[in-house]
Design an enzyme around this catalytic site. Sequence first.
Site, PDB file in Angstrom:
ATOM      1  N   TYR A  56    -102.669 -20.537 -24.574  1.00  0.00           N
ATOM      2  CA  TYR A  56    -103.254 -20.275 -23.247  1.00  0.00           C
ATOM      3  C   TYR A  56    -103.220 -21.555 -22.443  1.00  0.00           C
ATOM      4  O   TYR A  56    -103.524 -22.647 -22.967  1.00  0.00           O
ATOM      5  CB  TYR A  56    -104.708 -19.797 -23.362  1.00  0.00           C
ATOM      6  CG  TYR A  56    -104.801 -18.325 -23.024  1.00  0.00           C
ATOM      7  CD1 TYR A  56    -104.406 -17.887 -21.763  1.00  0.00           C
ATOM      8  CD2 TYR A  56    -105.246 -17.391 -23.948  1.00  0.00           C
ATOM      9  CE1 TYR A  56    -104.442 -16.540 -21.447  1.00  0.00           C
ATOM     10  CE2 TYR A  56    -105.286 -16.047 -23.627  1.00  0.00           C
ATOM     11  CZ  TYR A  56    -104.879 -15.629 -22.367  1.00  0.00           C
ATOM     12  OH  TYR A  56    -104.908 -14.304 -22.049  1.00  0.00           O
ATOM     13  N   GLU A  58    -104.006 -21.622 -18.594  1.00  0.00           N
ATOM     14  CA  GLU A  58    -104.281 -21.355 -17.171  1.00  0.00           C
ATOM     15  C   GLU A  58    -104.481 -22.664 -16.442  1.00  0.00           C
ATOM     16  O   GLU A  58    -105.120 -23.594 -16.955  1.00  0.00           O
ATOM     17  CB  GLU A  58    -105.510 -20.459 -17.042  1.00  0.00           C
ATOM     18  CG  GLU A  58    -105.174 -19.024 -17.411  1.00  0.00           C
ATOM     19  CD  GLU A  58    -106.369 -18.089 -17.407  1.00  0.00           C
ATOM     20  OE1 GLU A  58    -107.423 -18.449 -16.856  1.00  0.00           O
ATOM     21  OE2 GLU A  58    -106.239 -16.991 -17.979  1.00  0.00           O
ATOM     22  N   ASP A 202     -84.966 -14.315  -1.346  1.00  0.00           N
ATOM     23  CA  ASP A 202     -85.047 -13.953  -2.770  1.00  0.00           C
ATOM     24  C   ASP A 202     -83.616 -14.022  -3.307  1.00  0.00           C
ATOM     25  O   ASP A 202     -82.784 -13.163  -3.007  1.00  0.00           O
ATOM     26  CB  ASP A 202     -85.615 -12.530  -2.861  1.00  0.00           C
ATOM     27  CG  ASP A 202     -85.640 -11.988  -4.283  1.00  0.00           C
ATOM     28  OD1 ASP A 202     -84.987 -12.578  -5.166  1.00  0.00           O
ATOM     29  OD2 ASP A 202     -86.306 -10.952  -4.497  1.00  0.00           O
ATOM     30  N   THR A 228     -85.244 -14.780  -9.922  1.00  0.00           N
ATOM     31  CA  THR A 228     -85.444 -14.560 -11.344  1.00  0.00           C
ATOM     32  C   THR A 228     -84.604 -15.619 -12.043  1.00  0.00           C
ATOM     33  O   THR A 228     -83.770 -16.273 -11.411  1.00  0.00           O
ATOM     34  CB  THR A 228     -84.979 -13.157 -11.789  1.00  0.00           C
ATOM     35  OG1 THR A 228     -83.624 -12.979 -11.371  1.00  0.00           O
ATOM     36  CG2 THR A 228     -85.843 -12.066 -11.198  1.00  0.00           C
ATOM     37  N   LYS A 231     -80.492 -13.724 -14.373  1.00  0.00           N
ATOM     38  CA  LYS A 231     -79.262 -13.059 -13.917  1.00  0.00           C
ATOM     39  C   LYS A 231     -78.119 -14.089 -13.970  1.00  0.00           C
ATOM     40  O   LYS A 231     -77.770 -14.526 -15.066  1.00  0.00           O
ATOM     41  CB  LYS A 231     -79.493 -12.454 -12.533  1.00  0.00           C
ATOM     42  CG  LYS A 231     -80.604 -11.385 -12.543  1.00  0.00           C
ATOM     43  CD  LYS A 231     -80.744 -10.689 -11.219  1.00  0.00           C
ATOM     44  CE  LYS A 231     -81.741  -9.558 -11.257  1.00  0.00           C
ATOM     45  NZ  LYS A 231     -83.119  -9.969 -10.920  1.00  0.00           N
ATOM     46  N   ARG A 237     -85.795 -13.811 -19.243  1.00  0.00           N
ATOM     47  CA  ARG A 237     -86.263 -12.809 -18.281  1.00  0.00           C
ATOM     48  C   ARG A 237     -87.570 -13.298 -17.655  1.00  0.00           C
ATOM     49  O   ARG A 237     -88.629 -13.261 -18.295  1.00  0.00           O
ATOM     50  CB  ARG A 237     -86.491 -11.501 -19.046  1.00  0.00           C
ATOM     51  CG  ARG A 237     -86.877 -10.298 -18.261  1.00  0.00           C
ATOM     52  CD  ARG A 237     -86.523  -9.058 -19.034  1.00  0.00           C
ATOM     53  NE  ARG A 237     -85.082  -8.996 -19.172  1.00  0.00           N
ATOM     54  CZ  ARG A 237     -84.253  -8.548 -18.221  1.00  0.00           C
ATOM     55  NH1 ARG A 237     -84.735  -8.083 -17.084  1.00  0.00           N
ATOM     56  NH2 ARG A 237     -82.963  -8.543 -18.408  1.00  0.00           N
TER      57      ARG A 237
HETATM   58  N1  DSN Z   1     -83.479  -4.569 -11.215  1.00  0.00           N
HETATM   59  C1  DSN Z   1     -82.807  -5.735 -10.748  1.00  0.00           C
HETATM   60  C2  DSN Z   1     -81.340  -5.514 -10.606  1.00  0.00           C
HETATM   61  O1  DSN Z   1     -80.782  -4.850 -11.479  1.00  0.00           O
HETATM   62  O2  DSN Z   1     -80.728  -6.009  -9.684  1.00  0.00           O
HETATM   63  C3  DSN Z   1     -83.394  -6.215  -9.518  1.00  0.00           C
HETATM   64  O3  DSN Z   1     -84.742  -6.442  -9.771  1.00  0.00           O
END
Ligand code: DSN
Length: 423
Positions: A56, A58, A202, A228, A231, A237
Amino acid sequence: MTEHLARPLIQADPEIAKAIYNETARLDNGLEMIASENYVSEAVLEALGSVFTNKYAEGYPGRRYYGGCEYTDVVERLAQSRAKEIFAADHINVQPHSGAQANMSVYMAVLKPGDTILGMNLSHGGHLTHGHQLNFSGKYFNVVAYGVSQETEQIDYDALSQLAHEHKPKMIICGASAYSRIIDFERIGAIARQTEAYVLADIAHIAGLVAVGLHPSPVPHMDFVTTTTHKTLRGPRAGMAMCKEEFAKKLDSAVFPGVQGGPLVHVIAAKAVCFLEALHPSFKDYQTQVVKNAAVLANSLKDLGFRLVSGGTDNHLILVDVFAKGITGKAAEKALELSGITANKNTIPFDKNPPLVASGIRIGTPALTTRGMGEKEMQTIATWIAEVLTDPENSMRLQNIKTEVQKLCKNFPLYTKRLLAYE
Ligand code: DSN
């Protein structure tokens, strides 16, 4: 340690161990073409499976609400400084658990429920969290949506500007999840300044490309940038949020305690590993190949008679209008899956089919490029996709292609060592 805690997974929980084995084999033997997926390194996996999952923490480095955080602080500071080196943002928060929570934190930092936001229509390539009616962003804010022009299928910046001047949104949101063209962040930043709106990019899909300069960076033109990390960036993730210095305090308090509780320290450790990998010169070679592979795949599909939304791609993904060939996105996704090719159905701009049927499939090259596949393989895969989609009901043909897919995959081994460890 008591004996039962020391047992390996295969003994402690054979059912879960089997599912993990099967998933590893699925990844190894199939072509992963979902544009938002990738394969992480063994180093990222090791950090994810580390003892930091116990902790933890925080708060933020140096100001925690829990003791025992000295090594956690090392991890979080390394993640912050590496991300700063990659993206050159004034301030970085590496705690968001996901892209959705990063976006939620940005909204919470400067918006109030009922404020107007201007985001890209999901069915034109935007994202749920940019104002979709079923998402918190669509429920808590008054949403105005922009999209692509019907003619070019590329963002209509004039219409976006007009909407911004007309509705005076508190925030303009750009970035997309199914858009294959360069986004003009500079122009959107200028529109936001003219209309006195906050502006967020984003970059979840294109973060890896931005990291190495293959897509113009939004950072100089935006108040906030979110992403994110799993990707094109090829990490765990998770999410991350960046901002100009003036918003740093507001953003940090919005992430914690505003939106989240304890950070996932094992995931932050894995983000730090991913950032170190992204700083290595080979990461630029990788991203360059991702883009080259997407261009070859797009041209091959076009040569085989497919209509691509916007006519092609500048990045890692392609949106194929399969309905123009008389097949729905849903049927295309299923037939490809039966052939060992994983992709996802996707709406195309001005789609006449509902989202669960859709007229398009979205395909991407990040994962296959991580495996080492190049232009030659993309040409072969394009012919397989064409064969599958031309005769999606022909189970014999789909099975034959699956056999070919498996043969190709054998030449590009992935997590083979993990599979052997289970055998
Ligand atoms: N679900 C993601 C995608 O496949 O692009 C976006 O959040």
